[in-house]
Structures are given as C-alpha cells and as structure tokens.
Design a protein around this motif. Sequence first.
Motif, PDB file in Angstrom:
ATOM      1  N   PRO A 184       0.677  -1.195   0.162  1.00 43.99           N
ATOM      2  CA  PRO A 184      -0.053   0.119   0.111  1.00 43.99           C
ATOM      3  C   PRO A 184       0.733   1.268   0.047  1.00 43.99           C
ATOM      4  O   PRO A 184       0.398   2.321  -0.363  1.00 43.99           O
ATOM      5  CB  PRO A 184      -1.013  -0.263   1.501  1.00 43.99           C
ATOM      6  N   LEU A 185       2.077   1.341   0.663  1.00 45.01           N
ATOM      7  CA  LEU A 185       2.885   2.479   0.555  1.00 45.01           C
ATOM      8  C   LEU A 185       3.975   2.687  -0.306  1.00 45.01           C
ATOM      9  O   LEU A 185       4.826   3.588  -0.323  1.00 45.01           O
ATOM     10  CB  LEU A 185       3.468   2.608   2.137  1.00 45.01           C
ATOM     11  N   HIS A 186       4.121   1.889  -1.288  1.00 44.62           N
ATOM     12  CA  HIS A 186       5.386   1.790  -2.324  1.00 44.62           C
ATOM     13  C   HIS A 186       5.333   2.729  -3.301  1.00 44.62           C
ATOM     14  O   HIS A 186       6.473   3.602  -3.610  1.00 44.62           O
ATOM     15  CB  HIS A 186       5.419   0.414  -2.927  1.00 44.62           C
ATOM     16  N   ASP A 187       3.886   3.362  -3.546  1.00 43.99           N
ATOM     17  CA  ASP A 187       3.981   4.526  -4.524  1.00 43.99           C
ATOM     18  C   ASP A 187       4.287   5.917  -3.869  1.00 43.99           C
ATOM     19  O   ASP A 187       3.587   6.178  -3.173  1.00 43.99           O
ATOM     20  CB  ASP A 187       2.679   4.564  -5.216  1.00 43.99           C
ATOM     21  N   GLY A 188       5.141   6.702  -4.572  1.00 40.51           N
ATOM     22  CA  GLY A 188       5.501   7.893  -4.094  1.00 40.51           C
ATOM     23  C   GLY A 188       6.881   7.864  -3.169  1.00 40.51           C
ATOM     24  O   GLY A 188       7.655   6.929  -3.077  1.00 40.51           O
ATOM     25  N   ALA A 189       6.698   9.062  -2.485  1.00 42.96           N
ATOM     26  CA  ALA A 189       8.190   9.305  -1.687  1.00 42.96           C
ATOM     27  C   ALA A 189       7.666   9.204  -0.163  1.00 42.96           C
ATOM     28  O   ALA A 189       6.675   9.557   0.242  1.00 42.96           O
ATOM     29  CB  ALA A 189       8.722  10.708  -2.064  1.00 42.96           C
ATOM     30  N   TYR A 203       3.474  13.093  -2.540  1.00 41.13           N
ATOM     31  CA  TYR A 203       3.704  13.628  -3.936  1.00 41.13           C
ATOM     32  C   TYR A 203       4.650  14.590  -4.012  1.00 41.13           C
ATOM     33  O   TYR A 203       4.475  15.708  -3.040  1.00 41.13           O
ATOM     34  CB  TYR A 203       2.167  14.265  -4.354  1.00 41.13           C
ATOM     35  N   LEU A 204       5.494  14.828  -4.672  1.00 40.26           N
ATOM     36  CA  LEU A 204       6.577  15.574  -4.764  1.00 40.26           C
ATOM     37  C   LEU A 204       6.638  16.757  -6.108  1.00 40.26           C
ATOM     38  O   LEU A 204       5.852  16.036  -7.250  1.00 40.26           O
ATOM     39  CB  LEU A 204       8.214  15.225  -4.896  1.00 40.26           C
ATOM     40  N   PRO A 205       6.939  17.739  -6.135  1.00 37.72           N
ATOM     41  CA  PRO A 205       6.738  18.490  -7.280  1.00 37.72           C
ATOM     42  C   PRO A 205       7.960  18.300  -8.552  1.00 37.72           C
ATOM     43  O   PRO A 205       9.118  17.994  -7.983  1.00 37.72           O
ATOM     44  CB  PRO A 205       7.099  20.044  -6.819  1.00 37.72           C
ATOM     45  N   LEU A 206       7.310  17.887  -9.501  1.00 36.75           N
ATOM     46  CA  LEU A 206       8.412  17.498 -10.949  1.00 36.75           C
ATOM     47  C   LEU A 206       8.930  18.863 -11.310  1.00 36.75           C
ATOM     48  O   LEU A 206       8.591  19.871 -11.466  1.00 36.75           O
ATOM     49  CB  LEU A 206       7.441  17.173 -11.996  1.00 36.75           C
ATOM     50  N   ALA A 222      10.977  14.156 -10.058  1.00 29.82           N
ATOM     51  CA  ALA A 222      10.298  14.483  -8.563  1.00 29.82           C
ATOM     52  C   ALA A 222      11.369  14.681  -7.788  1.00 29.82           C
ATOM     53  O   ALA A 222      11.463  15.578  -7.061  1.00 29.82           O
ATOM     54  CB  ALA A 222       9.162  13.334  -8.303  1.00 29.82           C
ATOM     55  N   ALA A 223      12.422  13.820  -7.829  1.00 28.73           N
ATOM     56  CA  ALA A 223      13.533  14.153  -6.982  1.00 28.73           C
ATOM     57  C   ALA A 223      14.359  15.634  -7.172  1.00 28.73           C
ATOM     58  O   ALA A 223      14.637  16.258  -6.228  1.00 28.73           O
ATOM     59  CB  ALA A 223      14.619  12.876  -6.920  1.00 28.73           C
ATOM     60  N   VAL A 224      14.456  15.624  -8.439  1.00 30.31           N
ATOM     61  CA  VAL A 224      15.045  17.264  -8.634  1.00 30.31           C
ATOM     62  C   VAL A 224      14.232  18.131  -8.285  1.00 30.31           C
ATOM     63  O   VAL A 224      14.657  19.220  -7.756  1.00 30.31           O
ATOM     64  CB  VAL A 224      15.548  17.192 -10.298  1.00 30.31           C
ATOM     65  N   GLY A 225      13.004  18.024  -8.637  1.00 36.42           N
ATOM     66  CA  GLY A 225      11.848  19.020  -8.450  1.00 36.42           C
ATOM     67  C   GLY A 225      11.965  19.298  -6.737  1.00 36.42           C
ATOM     68  O   GLY A 225      11.835  20.537  -6.402  1.00 36.42           O
ATOM     69  N   MET A 226      11.833  18.465  -6.028  1.00 35.71           N
ATOM     70  CA  MET A 226      12.083  18.540  -4.570  1.00 35.71           C
ATOM     71  C   MET A 226      13.208  19.275  -4.205  1.00 35.71           C
ATOM     72  O   MET A 226      13.104  20.110  -3.326  1.00 35.71           O
ATOM     73  CB  MET A 226      11.809  17.285  -3.919  1.00 35.71           C
TER      74      MET A 226
END
Length: 294
Positions: A184-189, A203-206, A222-226
Amino acid sequence: MEQRITQFLTKYVKGWYFPEMRITDVVEIIIITFLVYQIVVWIKNTKAWMLLKGITVLSIFILLAFIFQMHTILWLAENAVTVMATAAVVVFQPELRRALEKLGEKKFLTSVVPFDMNRESVRFGDETIEGIVSASFSMGKVKTGALIVVEQAIKLTEYESTGIKLDCIVSKQVLINIFEHNTPLHDGAIIVRGDRIVSATCYLPLSDNMGLSKDLGTRHRAAVGMSEVSDALIVVVSEETGQVSVAQGGQLTRGVDKEELWKRLEHIQNKKADSAGILTRWKGRLMNEKKSDK
C-alpha cells in the motif's frame, strides 16, 4: 613628455565625457551583473526560456513597427502593456514562486540573528544513515524503485500532508517493506525527519529543468523538483536500472556508490550538528547574561 600627452588629450579626447567612478559604483555594477546572470541562468533552466524567446520576437516586431512608423501596431502595443504585464505574472507564477523560495533558502538574516531560537535542529544518527544506505543498495540489486527525502532546515509539512502519516524509526527492513512492489505504501516518496519516517506515499513537485536527460522518469524528475524547492537531500533508486542517485540543490548525481551516499548523508548530519551547536551556544550566552544581570 607631459606636453605631448597634453597635446594628445587636447586633440583626441577633448569634448569626451568621463563620468566620475567611485568604488561603490564598481561594486554596484558587479552586483547588477551577477544578478542579471543568475536570472538568465535560472530562466534558461525552466520552461520560461521558451516564453522569453517569444517575448523577444514580439519586442523585435514592435521595434520594427516603431522604425517604420506603423502607428496602429504601436497604439495596440502601448495599450496592451498593462494587460501583458498582468499576463506575465500569471504565466510565470510557478517560476516566480520558485525564485522566491530559493531566495528564502539563503537565510541572509538568520545567519546573523537566530529567529528560530525556539526550534531545535533535528539531527539523525549513524543508524539512520546505515539504514538508508543499506536499504537503497539492497533495493537497487533487485530493481525496486524508491524515493527517500531527508529533510533538513526547511520543513516539508506541505508535502508531508500529501501522504500517509507515519511515525517509525528508519531502518533497512522498514524501508524495504515500504517500497516493496504491490504494497500500500510503495508508490510515492517517504519523508525522513531526524531518525524517523514521518510520512509515506508523498507527492513531490516535478522539475521543469529542460537540461535533464530524457531518459529520466517521473521518480527522478520528482527528486530534482523537490531539491529545487527545498534544501532536502533526496535518494532515488531506479526501478529500471537499479542505480542509486542523489538530488540536492537542483542537481542530480546518478550512479553513486555506497561510500558517496554515506558521505552525502554524513555531510548534512554534521551540518545539522554544527547549527545545533551554534544555537546551543547562543542560548547559553543569553542565559549567562540573564544570570549576571540578576
């Protein structure tokens, strides 16, 4: 010799205007040059670059209209300035917000005056570093995608609220279980604050950076956006290649090894420790001053 110099100046330089230059004028020119350069670099790394090209073409068209005295076009351009200014603010709203966020990260004033005296700096331990490093490379071996956000000075409450709140110690086993496929928790950060995981499926900003490789997927963007909107360090495990990457300050370092990842985490750990030490010393000095007043 002096006479020749005087004759030369009288003949060739007479009538020229040389403004008086002071040290403050030179410093002002350097500051303006630096700011303009930073603005251009910032714009070039966003989708605003294409919009700026369109504005440049429009400006050239208006200039030609002025040269050839096309009065109707000039009248339309003159009356559309206010509307265009408002439209520019609306169109560039995400970029302007990001620029202000980056300016807020500099903390020019807080480096001199500690406004956050009531908030202790949260430091994570070596066990947390060990858990993140071990889990990242264990997941990389079996190509399990992961996105781990390690919070620093800027609180990520806005992004924390987009996920499911947790409160558990960071460990290799917990991280692997969270990002396991079909859980249940695998999607997202996940967001790590201190030694604890505070939220998952966030959810992180792209990123809008057009310089990023086209091979990068949503997780890396998403990583770079964050990293562009905060001072957090983000660890990414690729689901396609199993590579471990690190994003920080808008820059993505791909394919790091265990030693590099450990050094990155240890660096921000020591930085938090230093800031906490400064805050503690400041508080101690204030307490001593109060006691001495009594």
